[in-house]
Write an enzyme that holds these catalytic residues in place. Structure first.
Site, short mmCIF file in Angstrom:
data_model
loop_
_atom_site.label_atom_id
_atom_site.label_comp_id
_atom_site.label_asym_id
_atom_site.label_seq_id
_atom_site.Cartn_x
_atom_site.Cartn_y
_atom_site.Cartn_z
N ASP A 18 -4.92 1.34 -4.26
CA ASP A 18 -6.33 1.67 -4.01
C ASP A 18 -7.24 0.74 -4.80
O ASP A 18 -6.87 0.26 -5.87
CB ASP A 18 -6.57 3.14 -4.43
N GLY A 21 -11.55 -2.43 -1.90
CA GLY A 21 -12.96 -2.48 -1.50
C GLY A 21 -13.85 -2.65 -2.71
O GLY A 21 -14.74 -3.52 -2.75
N ARG A 31 -15.39 -6.49 2.01
CA ARG A 31 -14.20 -5.70 1.67
C ARG A 31 -12.91 -6.42 2.06
O ARG A 31 -11.89 -6.26 1.40
CB ARG A 31 -14.28 -4.34 2.36
N HIS A 35 -9.00 -6.89 0.41
CA HIS A 35 -7.68 -6.64 1.01
C HIS A 35 -6.81 -7.89 0.92
O HIS A 35 -5.60 -7.80 0.72
CB HIS A 35 -7.83 -6.20 2.47
N GLU A 65 -5.71 8.27 8.18
CA GLU A 65 -7.18 8.42 8.10
C GLU A 65 -7.89 7.06 8.11
O GLU A 65 -9.07 6.97 8.42
CB GLU A 65 -7.57 9.20 6.84
N ASN A 66 -7.18 6.00 7.72
CA ASN A 66 -7.82 4.67 7.67
C ASN A 66 -8.26 4.17 9.05
O ASN A 66 -9.09 3.26 9.14
CB ASN A 66 -6.88 3.63 7.03
N TRP A 67 -7.76 4.79 10.14
CA TRP A 67 -8.22 4.40 11.48
C TRP A 67 -9.71 4.65 11.64
O TRP A 67 -10.37 4.08 12.51
CB TRP A 67 -7.46 5.16 12.57
N ARG A 69 -12.04 3.83 9.60
CA ARG A 69 -12.88 2.79 8.96
C ARG A 69 -13.54 1.93 10.04
O ARG A 69 -13.12 1.94 11.19
CB ARG A 69 -12.02 1.92 8.04
N ARG A 186 -0.67 5.07 -8.83
CA ARG A 186 -1.92 5.00 -8.06
C ARG A 186 -2.91 4.16 -8.84
O ARG A 186 -3.17 4.44 -10.02
CB ARG A 186 -2.50 6.39 -7.80
N SER A 194 -3.77 11.92 -1.56
CA SER A 194 -4.34 11.35 -0.34
C SER A 194 -3.38 11.38 0.85
O SER A 194 -3.27 10.38 1.59
CB SER A 194 -4.82 9.91 -0.59
C1 FPP Z 1 -7.20 0.73 -0.42
O1 FPP Z 1 -8.33 0.07 -0.91
C2 FPP Z 1 -6.29 -0.14 0.29
C3 FPP Z 1 -6.01 -0.08 1.63
C4 FPP Z 1 -6.66 0.85 2.55
C5 FPP Z 1 -5.05 -0.95 2.27
C6 FPP Z 1 -4.00 -1.60 1.43
C7 FPP Z 1 -3.82 -2.95 1.97
C8 FPP Z 1 -3.43 -4.04 1.27
C9 FPP Z 1 -3.01 -3.99 -0.14
C10 FPP Z 1 -3.43 -5.39 1.90
C11 FPP Z 1 -2.35 -5.75 2.81
C12 FPP Z 1 -1.11 -4.95 2.77
C13 FPP Z 1 0.10 -5.48 3.00
C14 FPP Z 1 1.30 -4.61 2.99
C15 FPP Z 1 0.27 -6.90 3.23
P1 FPP Z 1 -9.74 0.63 -0.47
O2 FPP Z 1 -10.22 -0.25 0.62
O3 FPP Z 1 -9.66 2.07 -0.13
O4 FPP Z 1 -10.55 0.40 -1.77
P2 FPP Z 1 -11.82 1.24 -2.25
O5 FPP Z 1 -11.32 2.62 -2.56
O6 FPP Z 1 -12.24 0.50 -3.47
O7 FPP Z 1 -12.83 1.19 -1.16
#
Ligand code: FPP
Length: 250
Positions: A18, A21, A31, A35, A65-67, A69, A186, A194
């Protein structure tokens, strides 16, 4: 660097990655940059795990749930995943890494599904370490689909309801055949599961760090493993029972 006891490493480490972003926003970047930097941490932690002798590493790469976004971010994450799979295949073969995936893979764009299938098939006989990618994964849905599969076996007369145990449930989850995680990491400070491995995390030690995922590299990882080695895992028993068992073992 901290010293680790090679005999007391976790067998299975699971990670909620996590903070990508926030890492990007702190730098005034979009963001997706976060990633991309997160992808480099994935690389680093897979390499460290292999080097240290961790046998199973599960990564929560994309939740069900990420769908929800923004489509641009979802597309960006899917592209990253597809490119990562293609670029890492050679290394996975050289280092004997087997890839597995859990989640509703049917929801993935065909090119990503195809890349996942190809990497899973190519690495299936590798014996050094197993990386489990949780993509389009939700713990509740995993338990629901296991329940449906068990119900179908009961309907077909292959199983009676009285014979359903916790082991039966484990064997019908996406993680079938994979031991439960010993350590959950985490990043970025949130104290939440989550909807990750709800069933599998029953006795898992939890390590939460404020470090954002793109900054989580080997040094941080070793700290998490050292934390694990200081924990006494009791599985519902008392400390004195554990101490007595230790004494008996020496
Ligand atoms: C959470 O950060 C992360 C994700 C939703 C995706 C994880 C993806 C990667 C690490 C990149 C690629 C993965 C692979 C396996 C190559 P967030 O966007 O929720 O961060 P935030 O809480 O600060 O907004």
């Amino acid at each position: 660097m901290l010293e680790l006891d090679q005999r007391r490493l976790p067998h299975h480490v699971a990670v909620i990655m996590d903070g990508n972003g926030r890492w990007a926003e702190q730098r005034g970047l979009s963001r997706l940059y976060g990633h991309r930097a997160g992808k480099e941490s994935v690389r680093a932690i897979v390499e460290s795990s292999r080097k240290l002798g961790i046998k199973y590493l599960s990564l929560f790469a994309f939740s069900s749930e990420n769908w929800n976004r923004p489509p641009r971010e979802v597309d960006g994450l899917m592209t990253l995943l597809r490119k990562y799979l293609a670029s890492e295949l050679g290394k996975m073969m050289r280092h004997q890494i087997r890839l597995l995936a859990v989640g509703s893979l049917r929801r993935l764009p065909p090119a990503v599904r195809q890349a996942l299938r190809a990497s899973i098939a190519a690495t299936r006989n590798n014996k050094g370490m197993t990386v489990i990618l949780a993509v389009s994964y939700g713990g509740r849905e995993d338990i629901a689909q296991a329940t449906r599969a068990i119900a179908r076996r009961v309907e077909r007369g292959e199983l009676t309801s009285e014979r359903i145990t916790a082991g039966t449930v484990s064997e019908h989850l996406g993680t079938k055949g994979v031991p439960d995680p010993d350590l959950l990491i985490r990043t970025s400070g949130e104290m939440r599961i989550s909807n990750f491995f709800l069933w599998q995390l029953a006795y898992t030690e939890m390590y939460v760090t404020e470090t954002l995922w793109p900054d989580f590299r080997e040094r941080e990882y070793v700290q998490a493993l050292a934390f694990f080695q200081q924990r006494q895992r009791r599985f519902g028993r008392t400390s004195s029972q554990i101490d007595r068992e230790r004494l008996r073992a020496v």
